[in-house]
Design a protein around this motif. Structure first.
Motif, PDB file in Angstrom:
ATOM      1  N   ARG C 156     -38.419  -4.142 -23.807  1.00 13.69           N
ATOM      2  CA  ARG C 156     -38.015  -5.224 -22.893  1.00 13.69           C
ATOM      3  C   ARG C 156     -38.031  -4.812 -21.435  1.00 13.69           C
ATOM      4  O   ARG C 156     -38.548  -5.513 -20.588  1.00 13.69           O
ATOM      5  CB  ARG C 156     -36.601  -5.665 -23.250  1.00 13.69           C
ATOM      6  CG  ARG C 156     -36.500  -6.361 -24.585  1.00 13.69           C
ATOM      7  CD  ARG C 156     -35.049  -6.375 -25.027  1.00 13.69           C
ATOM      8  NE  ARG C 156     -34.781  -7.303 -26.094  1.00 13.69           N
ATOM      9  CZ  ARG C 156     -33.611  -7.425 -26.694  1.00 13.69           C
ATOM     10  NH1 ARG C 156     -32.600  -6.647 -26.303  1.00 13.69           N
ATOM     11  NH2 ARG C 156     -33.434  -8.279 -27.666  1.00 13.69           N
ATOM     12  N   HIS C 265     -36.026   0.529 -22.612  1.00 13.68           N
ATOM     13  CA  HIS C 265     -35.079  -0.179 -23.470  1.00 13.68           C
ATOM     14  C   HIS C 265     -35.824  -1.149 -24.384  1.00 13.68           C
ATOM     15  O   HIS C 265     -36.483  -2.066 -23.898  1.00 13.68           O
ATOM     16  CB  HIS C 265     -34.077  -0.957 -22.624  1.00 13.68           C
ATOM     17  CG  HIS C 265     -33.421  -0.134 -21.571  1.00 13.68           C
ATOM     18  ND1 HIS C 265     -33.702  -0.268 -20.238  1.00 13.68           N
ATOM     19  CD2 HIS C 265     -32.520   0.871 -21.660  1.00 13.68           C
ATOM     20  CE1 HIS C 265     -32.985   0.598 -19.537  1.00 13.68           C
ATOM     21  NE2 HIS C 265     -32.272   1.318 -20.367  1.00 13.68           N
ATOM     22  N   GLY C 266     -35.683  -0.931 -25.677  1.00 10.21           N
ATOM     23  CA  GLY C 266     -36.310  -1.834 -26.635  1.00 10.21           C
ATOM     24  C   GLY C 266     -35.265  -2.640 -27.378  1.00 10.21           C
ATOM     25  O   GLY C 266     -34.056  -2.467 -27.183  1.00 10.21           O
ATOM     26  N   ARG C 268     -34.497  -2.399 -30.411  1.00 10.00           N
ATOM     27  CA  ARG C 268     -33.768  -1.638 -31.430  1.00 10.00           C
ATOM     28  C   ARG C 268     -33.524  -0.192 -31.043  1.00 10.00           C
ATOM     29  O   ARG C 268     -33.183   0.644 -31.894  1.00 10.00           O
ATOM     30  CB  ARG C 268     -34.544  -1.678 -32.757  1.00 10.00           C
ATOM     31  CG  ARG C 268     -34.584  -3.061 -33.390  1.00 10.00           C
ATOM     32  CD  ARG C 268     -35.023  -2.996 -34.841  1.00 10.00           C
ATOM     33  NE  ARG C 268     -36.370  -2.473 -35.001  1.00 10.00           N
ATOM     34  CZ  ARG C 268     -37.487  -3.181 -34.895  1.00 10.00           C
ATOM     35  NH1 ARG C 268     -37.417  -4.473 -34.632  1.00 10.00           N
ATOM     36  NH2 ARG C 268     -38.665  -2.628 -35.040  1.00 10.00           N
ATOM     37  N   GLY C 269     -33.745   0.122 -29.790  1.00 15.41           N
ATOM     38  CA  GLY C 269     -33.509   1.501 -29.382  1.00 15.41           C
ATOM     39  C   GLY C 269     -33.921   1.726 -27.948  1.00 15.41           C
ATOM     40  O   GLY C 269     -34.294   0.778 -27.232  1.00 15.41           O
TER      41      GLY C 269
END
Lengths: 371, 371, 371, 371
Positions: C156, C265-266, C268-269
């Motif tokens: 993101r 920043h994703g 899920r992690g």
């Protein structure tokens, strides 16, 4: 509302006395305590000091007679934060007067006195607590729980350190911490490290000590006064579990202000902590995939009780005084009969036994079992 | 003793309401406040919530009528910790009733409302305060003092970040922070970063914004609800001093719980800080000898007021609630006329002007001056 | 044994020229290269410099005529490490002479020249490589693989920084890096950050730039000379994937010597990296259990190819010159037709397009697509 | 050009043998060595292994007869990187054949053998070197220089650790490192820590050891085989200077891959180092102003020789193999008579004496002087 009133008496209004008063104020707001709290009486060495302390800290009354606190009818629990040579008499008096007692660490200058205090507590069948406040840190408790749950497998080796530098300057004058009886860094800071060690890894079976006096004399009225207590104290520890460890206490660790650290190696993982970053715990798990293993930095949050009482959001951090508030809240739970005391006088005496074992071992140069 | 009584009214008993109550309890012990404190009345949305809050937090009375606090005769100062859409009406009512007001950040959903609040404060000639509590950290104040004293020379460049991850999970439901008016991360967290930026480097002359909505809808009663506010907001800043900087606010920064960071580069040094380790400041000085230069990690201690009020020894660490206590103590000094308010409504409105300038700049894609 | 001989020509024997020679020496030992290596000819600006360089670096011959390298019959591959204004002519000559070319970054002072170089490479159908060596770090490659594999979910947001301080002192004299054509920190260091950004997150769709000249003049022969190139360059990035990011390049970041950092920043992690600790990658996974989540510090080891070629044990660490050796080994694989070139001239031109887009965007103050 | 040729012989082509070959390649480029280097002959246990090693590492010839290296007419210096039980015979043969010898650590399985080696070196009056490569780190040398110069005042206390985890898994099979003679972590890793300790603080006068076998048996052909050597070894050290220290060596420190750490507390400052971040040194000076003291993180750069030979810019970082190249370059300077050997066999024997003193002390449970 319907909560019973608890009238708090405090003996001593120095660094730790203040911290206890702060802790009550915080604990009263943050926790759902079993009592309404009244800071009732504060005793200090002189009427003036007592009055000033009472005013600053919000106690209703003050006195220069510690027995008025320890034995007073208007006091329900007693906090002892005086120099440790005075602990035993005051605490035993309070216990004999039927009052639960919270006493700062180290419990007493000698094991004999500490044992007398523990015996008094047992005779009185009253809750007691010794102020090993680092154990109240949610992250240290997380470490203990993970070890107990086997998250890192059987523990094999560990290191414990408590290093500060407030005595590093040779011009710091001779004080009660330099008293040959009960003084020295081993008693003052080593007791913290020993308390953490047994809290996390269970009972120590034997020790091999190395206590060193580095600064041989310190300024005093009338000229330099010799120092015989240790400035740095080290020990090898063998736990009953079979784990082995090293331990160091120093008050001359130049540059360190609060290095209460541990690192624990298990069969399937490891845990690291430093009080310098007291809101973090570092966890390593061998079961993580190859190439992706590493110590993970866990930040304190609501998942680590009682952090959530202080703040609903993670990462906001607790401070030293918050740890003290957790300690007080635990003591009050014990006073109310809702939970066992986390660190009663019997455990305080146990720490003193370890302190003396390390000192004796160092003096004799041989492995020694705590008495 | 002879101190006047201050009767405190609080509107809102959520996260921040609780923090204010905690802060009073701590401040009263730790500082020599100019008042005796009574937590007088707590207002919340329902009688039940208000009663529960009052009981938990130690207020004498409770009410579901916020005007009973804002305008009540038995209240001397008012704290507003409700959702920010409600701030203006409550705070202005209190000011018009002659009461100093402490209001949580951001001051209001719109600049217009924030300006109305600041004007009300000026009309009333009463102290006000906005809750930008990170500025109360002794280490942040040390940074400000060093910059002001020229320790790192003229500041050239800087970075400011406030990143958390409490909205990173797309299943977090739609809430008031997603309201198109006054919502978004720029208002919620960007305001903190902007406050720190101006606190350290002075006035921002213009901004270039980049606000992005990443999670386009969130669960709500009756099905998904679209989100139009920003999940991440960035800006370039040009200060009146000539310094330039970048700024980021994010509530979807996976893995970050409290990254309120800054790094500042001057002609003769640099300063770094992260709220993740809020008791440390990192300082670099070019004047250190060649080969021995490096960022030094300064740990909070009594040399950094008012740390010493909390603890006489360095390295013991303050927590989030301690910063809040410092903030309250400062407000009370202003109420007592002993010091100017550290962050009055006029500055809160200023931050809101910056927030809107960034949003407007982002929407237009051009450099924009705060209105 | 039966491996073919590769005769290496090098143009330029400064910082990077030396690094290439070091890299060959290491690569030859560490890797199973497809060639036997002979360092054949080194060219530099004067016969003396060339001779000294050849002797120091172990080249068989030296010359002051760069064409003797670029077009020489006794040279099989050409390395260009001269100031970037000279890259195009040299590299194109070498390509036209049928030689694979490795050229230092940035590829050329202008996009037009960079495109000419890429076109020459395509016409010649020869392998080329641009020296974005940070991408050769096994930990950066691990980051790329994890992102590609979806380990942290859809990306993101991100931050990219490349900050050093070698121009922070205003007394550093005017040099070729200050040339209005091709100079500035955006070209010098921003190109690294941009290369990393696209390496990890794919193509950038548009940029919004902010380039600032901070030190307006620098010492030169005959008196101060004005500087118009950027000392700090910032950009917001919008990737084709939809992710957004910020980027900063600075050569006046006092106290920073090698801050080539990213944080991603994703859903899920998250992944964090800093070149200051180039043997570590920090990984956060939301799927870790509640209360045990945190960034884990992964140390480079044999699980992260080609680390194991350098050392069979983890934690021993690679250095900058090792990264350069990995880069050279990859280039030779491409020369041997065993693998595609990792970062051919076409990608170098792409980075130059991004550099110019940021500069143009900054000048115009509007979002801009790379040409 | 006019430099003499040096024909290098290597015995052993495992992890360390490879590292030596890599180091020569790097050293030849990076340093202005006193010799032209030819990697002449490589010996290994079988002709096939020797041939493969020679080909991979670039030696002219190979042999399965180590005497062909140790005593060969076509070899000028000999490197011994075989298991340590073989060191003495090989090294002494080479010395008797008139060749300078570089031997990996630990020098020998027993002090007696190590002494024989040192005596052979003295008889031959030839330069020798033992491979304690962490001492070649510019940052460790900076630490040594600062201590020597009195920058931190008289040293009082210290901690030394060398912890890894390559034996933490109980399924790692029995190998030569588990041999009762010369095996164990004290010899393998403790020797590194002891070497660093004496390098920085001078001679150790006596030790108190604690050596523990944790994993009592390991898989072997034909079934589990008992292990009697130590998995963790600890010691208290008393230096001739009066300083005291603790030391730990562990190969079961789960999660640690290269924790070669030290922390040294002096009267006026402190120094910290961890090999996990080998390009950094942390320095604390009490003379820094009150409120601005802290450990400063010094990053390796050209101010720390010989870093500048590898890279002209700071912060680019050296790796493990670079440290090995520095070590080789120092050895060659000694071979050329330009400098004393940094760590000759006599010092290797000294480390072995310390190793045995710790082991003996642990077995007896008493303070012991190195023999």
């Amino acid at each position: 509302m319907g909560k019973p009133l608890l009238r708090v008496g405090l003996i001593g209004s120095g660094f730790m006395g203040r911290a206890h008063a702060f802790a009550y104020a915080t604990a009263e707001k943050v926790f759902d305590l079993p009592f309404r709290i009244r800071l009732a009486v504060l005793a200090d060495a002189t009427p003036e000091a007592a009055r000033a302390g009472a005013e600053a800290l919000g106690f209703d009354a003050s006195t220069a007679d510690w027995r008025a606190v320890a034995e007073g009818e208007d006091v329900d629990v007693v906090h002892v934060t005086t120099p440790n040579a005075l602990h035993a008499e005051m605490a035993i008096a309070a216990l004999e007067a039927g009052k639960p007692v919270h006493c700062e660490k180290p419990l007493a200058p000698t094991l004999a006195e500490a044992v007398r205090m523990a015996e008094a507590a047992e005779r009185a069948a009253l809750p007691t607590q010794v102020g090993f406040n680092y154990l109240c840190n949610p992250m240290v408790r997380l470490a203990a729980r993970m070890i107990e749950d086997g998250a890192i497998g059987a523990v094999r080796t560990a290191r414990f350190v408590h290093a500060e530098d407030y005595m590093a300057d040779a011009s710091v004058p001779w004080g009660f911490r330099h008293d040959p009886v009960g003084g020295g860094v081993l008693a003052d800071l080593g007791s913290h490290a020993l308390a953490t060690a047994e809290f996390l890894l269970g009972r120590v079976g034997r020790v091999l000590g190395d206590c060193v006096t580095v600064i041989a004399e310190r300024p005093a009225e009338g000229g330099p006064r010799p120092v015989v207590v240790d400035d740095v104290a080290r020990a090898f520890l063998r736990f009953v579990s079979g784990a082995s460890a090293s331990l160091e206490a120093s008050w001359i660790a130049t540059g360190r202000t609060m290095q209460h650290d541990f690192e624990i190696h298990g069969e399937r993982g490891a845990i690291r902590f430093t009080q310098e970053r007291l809101n973090e715990l570092h966890l390593y798990l061998t079961r993580d995939p190859d190439g992706l293993r590493g110590f993970r930095r866990i930040e304190a949050g609501p998942a680590h009780p009682p952090y959530g009482r202080f703040c609903v959001a993670p990462g906001h951090q607790l401070g030293f005084n918050d740890l003290k508030a957790i300690e007080i809240a635990g003591f009050l739970d014990a006073v109310a009969g809702q939970a066992p005391a986390a660190f009663p006088f019997s455990r305080g005496a146990r720490i003193q036994a370890l302190v003396e074992a390390v000192a004796r071992s160092s003096a004799m140069g041989v492995w020694t079992e705590p008495g």
